[in-house]
Design an enzyme around this catalytic site. Structure first.
Site, short mmCIF file in Angstrom:
data_model
loop_
_atom_site.label_atom_id
_atom_site.label_comp_id
_atom_site.label_asym_id
_atom_site.label_seq_id
_atom_site.Cartn_x
_atom_site.Cartn_y
_atom_site.Cartn_z
N CYS A 1 0.60 -28.49 -1.07
CA CYS A 1 2.00 -28.91 -0.92
C CYS A 1 2.33 -29.40 0.49
O CYS A 1 3.38 -30.02 0.70
CB CYS A 1 2.95 -27.78 -1.32
SG CYS A 1 2.75 -27.32 -3.05
N ASN B 1 8.63 -28.80 -8.47
CA ASN B 1 7.73 -28.85 -7.33
C ASN B 1 6.63 -29.86 -7.63
O ASN B 1 5.80 -29.61 -8.49
CB ASN B 1 7.16 -27.45 -7.08
CG ASN B 1 6.19 -27.41 -5.90
OD1 ASN B 1 5.78 -28.45 -5.37
ND2 ASN B 1 5.81 -26.21 -5.50
N HIS C 1 9.88 -29.40 1.82
CA HIS C 1 9.10 -29.39 0.59
C HIS C 1 9.92 -28.68 -0.48
O HIS C 1 10.51 -27.63 -0.24
CB HIS C 1 7.77 -28.67 0.83
CG HIS C 1 7.06 -28.35 -0.44
ND1 HIS C 1 6.80 -29.31 -1.39
CD2 HIS C 1 6.58 -27.18 -0.94
CE1 HIS C 1 6.18 -28.74 -2.42
NE2 HIS C 1 6.05 -27.45 -2.18
C1 LIG Z 1 7.75 -17.66 -9.22
C2 LIG Z 1 9.12 -17.14 -8.82
C3 LIG Z 1 10.18 -18.14 -9.21
C4 LIG Z 1 9.39 -15.84 -9.52
O1 LIG Z 1 10.66 -15.34 -9.16
P1 LIG Z 1 10.87 -13.81 -8.84
O2 LIG Z 1 12.30 -13.63 -8.54
O3 LIG Z 1 9.88 -13.43 -7.77
O4 LIG Z 1 10.52 -13.17 -10.20
P2 LIG Z 1 9.49 -12.00 -10.51
O5 LIG Z 1 8.09 -12.52 -10.33
O6 LIG Z 1 9.92 -10.80 -9.72
O7 LIG Z 1 9.77 -11.75 -12.02
C5 LIG Z 1 10.95 -11.14 -12.46
C6 LIG Z 1 10.84 -10.94 -13.95
O8 LIG Z 1 10.91 -12.23 -14.59
C7 LIG Z 1 9.80 -12.39 -15.46
N1 LIG Z 1 9.43 -13.81 -15.46
C8 LIG Z 1 8.48 -14.44 -14.73
N2 LIG Z 1 8.45 -15.75 -15.04
C9 LIG Z 1 9.41 -15.93 -15.98
C10 LIG Z 1 9.87 -17.06 -16.68
N3 LIG Z 1 9.35 -18.29 -16.49
N4 LIG Z 1 10.86 -16.90 -17.55
C11 LIG Z 1 11.43 -15.71 -17.78
N5 LIG Z 1 11.03 -14.59 -17.15
C12 LIG Z 1 10.03 -14.71 -16.25
C13 LIG Z 1 8.73 -11.52 -14.88
O9 LIG Z 1 7.78 -11.19 -15.86
C14 LIG Z 1 9.53 -10.34 -14.40
O10 LIG Z 1 9.80 -9.51 -15.50
P3 LIG Z 1 9.76 -7.90 -15.32
O11 LIG Z 1 10.82 -7.59 -14.30
O12 LIG Z 1 10.07 -7.43 -16.69
O13 LIG Z 1 8.37 -7.59 -14.84
C15 LIG Z 1 9.20 -16.89 -7.30
O14 LIG Z 1 8.39 -15.79 -6.95
C16 LIG Z 1 8.76 -18.07 -6.50
O15 LIG Z 1 9.41 -19.10 -6.51
N6 LIG Z 1 7.68 -17.94 -5.70
C17 LIG Z 1 7.21 -19.01 -4.89
C18 LIG Z 1 6.61 -20.06 -5.76
C19 LIG Z 1 6.28 -21.27 -5.02
O16 LIG Z 1 7.12 -21.80 -4.35
N7 LIG Z 1 5.05 -21.74 -5.12
C20 LIG Z 1 4.60 -22.96 -4.53
C21 LIG Z 1 4.65 -22.87 -3.08
S1 LIG Z 1 4.16 -24.39 -2.43
#
Ligand SMILES: CC(C)(COP(=O)(O)OP(=O)(O)OC[C@H]1O[C@@H](n2cnc3c(N)ncnc32)[C@H](O)[C@@H]1OP(=O)(O)O)[C@@H](O)C(=O)NCCC(=O)NCCS
Length: 325
Positions: free
Chosen positions: A114, A282, A252
């Site tokens: 990225c 993204n 980004h």
């Molecule tokens: C991926 C991301 C959106 C997840 O958000 P989060 O707030 O951390 O969510 P969590 O991982 O804590 O998950 C919370 C709950 O939602 C659930 N969940 C995960 N993906 C889900 C989806 N697509 N739809 C519904 N529920 C989902 C999880 O299983 C979890 O359930 P639980 O509490 O029963 O275990 C976030 O971590 C993120 O954006 N990370 C960076 C990603 C990124 O930018 N990557 C590229 C960088 S260049």
């Protein structure tokens, strides 16, 4: 003094649009969760036979046309991508051929996930400043949907496809002052200790497949906020500037919450932050040039504005580029 000026930008998005509701038909998720956690509403997905080079070429052609140039005016193509058409040759060489450069100059791919566009822009800037080239095409292009495991709801909701390009040209009339046009600074960083937090589970020297994206979302989120924030501070400090001196932050586009939290911490009002995550998702290396093009075409970014771009990606890689448009 020689500076590298961005003289044109252009982009291409595939016709196919996938909404959150469309994804909810494939994995257990819903529009409200995706919007609330990421800010994404929809993303563009390439057609079956549409390759990264096709999208890169389309964005490059727009860029050339806007600048009134052709392939024979370009000395080098730097293509940032994580999703090349083939393992080799470099997809940049296909673009070189497509835009009619013939055997003029050279073309290669840059892999910094990225952060790829910032790495490619920094490379072009340094080739220009060293006097080795005068004009470069810098492209970020991704068919990221190829790397998605469509049974993994924690990753497949996040990414999209597309391409964006800029033309960077030498300007030998710069005075070395803050009023000059052009690239004031680029800063690149990486730390391979974190490479397993965001990666594919395959590759040509391991599984001999390309693999799928695997990510520790929470750790990546935390690192993105820290590193993208540091990248801004480093660029401002290196140029003796305050956030209020910069007209536009073009980060980004990984997650709206990441961007909001950086902007708030560093006192960038949301009206001065270019945000395309809702419609693009993204798009990895393509996200910054796609966002730049949106803001130039809708008239927000004007000639003379200071534009600060910052990124973070797998590796980890992170960095910035500060440009007077
Ligand atoms: C991926 C991301 C959106 C997840 O958000 P989060 O707030 O951390 O969510 P969590 O991982 O804590 O998950 C919370 C709950 O939602 C659930 N969940 C995960 N993906 C889900 C989806 N697509 N739809 C519904 N529920 C989902 C999880 O299983 C979890 O359930 P639980 O509490 O029963 O275990 C976030 O971590 C993120 O954006 N990370 C960076 C990603 C990124 O930018 N990557 C590229 C960088 S260049």
């Amino acid at each position: 003094m020689r500076r590298s000026c961005i003289i044109s930008c252009g982009s291409y998005l595939p016709e196919g649009i996938m909404t959150n509701d469309d994804i909810a038909k494939i994995v257990e998720t819903n529009d409200a969760w995706i919007q609330q956690r990421t800010g994404i509403k929809s993303r563009h997905i390439a057609a079956k036979d549409q390759m990264t080079s096709d999208m890169a070429t389309r964005s490059a052609r727009v860029c050339l046309e806007k600048a009134g140039l052709t392939g024979s005016d370009i000395d080098a193509v730097f293509l940032a991508t994580t999703t090349p058409d083939q393992t080799f040759p470099a997809t940049a060489t296909t673009v070189q051929d497509n835009i009619g450069m013939g055997d003029r100059g050279f073309a290669f791919d840059i892999q910094a996930v990225c952060s790829g566009f910032i790495y490619a822009l920094a490379t072009a800037d340094n080739f220009i400043k060293s006097g080795q080239i005068n004009r470069a095409l810098v492209i970020g292009a991704e068919r990221f949907s190829s790397l998605l495991d469509w049974s993994d709801r924690t990753t497949c909701v996040l990414f999209g496809d597309g391409a964006g390009a800029v033309i960077v040209e030498a300007d030998d009339t710069a005075k070395g002052s803050k009023d000059d046009r052009g690239i004031f600074s680029t800063h690149l960083h990486s730390d391979g200790a974190h490479r397993k937090l965001l990666c594919t589970d395959g590759g040509s020297s391991t599984t001999r497949t390309v693999g799928y994206v695997r990510m520790n979302g929470k750790e990546v989120f935390r690192a993105a906020v820290t590193r993208m924030g540091e990248a801004i501070t480093e660029a401002l400090d290196a140029n003796g500037l305050q956030p209020s001196d910069v007209q536009w932050l073009v980060p980004h586009q990984a997650n709206k919450r990441i961007i909001d939290s950086i902007a708030e911490k560093l006192h960038f009002p949301s009206e001065r932050v270019i945000m395309t995550i809702a419609q693009h998702g993204n798009t990895s290396a393509a996200s910054i040039p796609l966002a730049l093009t949106v803001a130039v075409e809708d008239g927000r970014i004007q000639r003379g504005d200071l534009v600060l771009m910052n990124s973070m990606g797998g590796g980890f890689t992170w960095g910035s580029a500060l440009v007077r448009w």
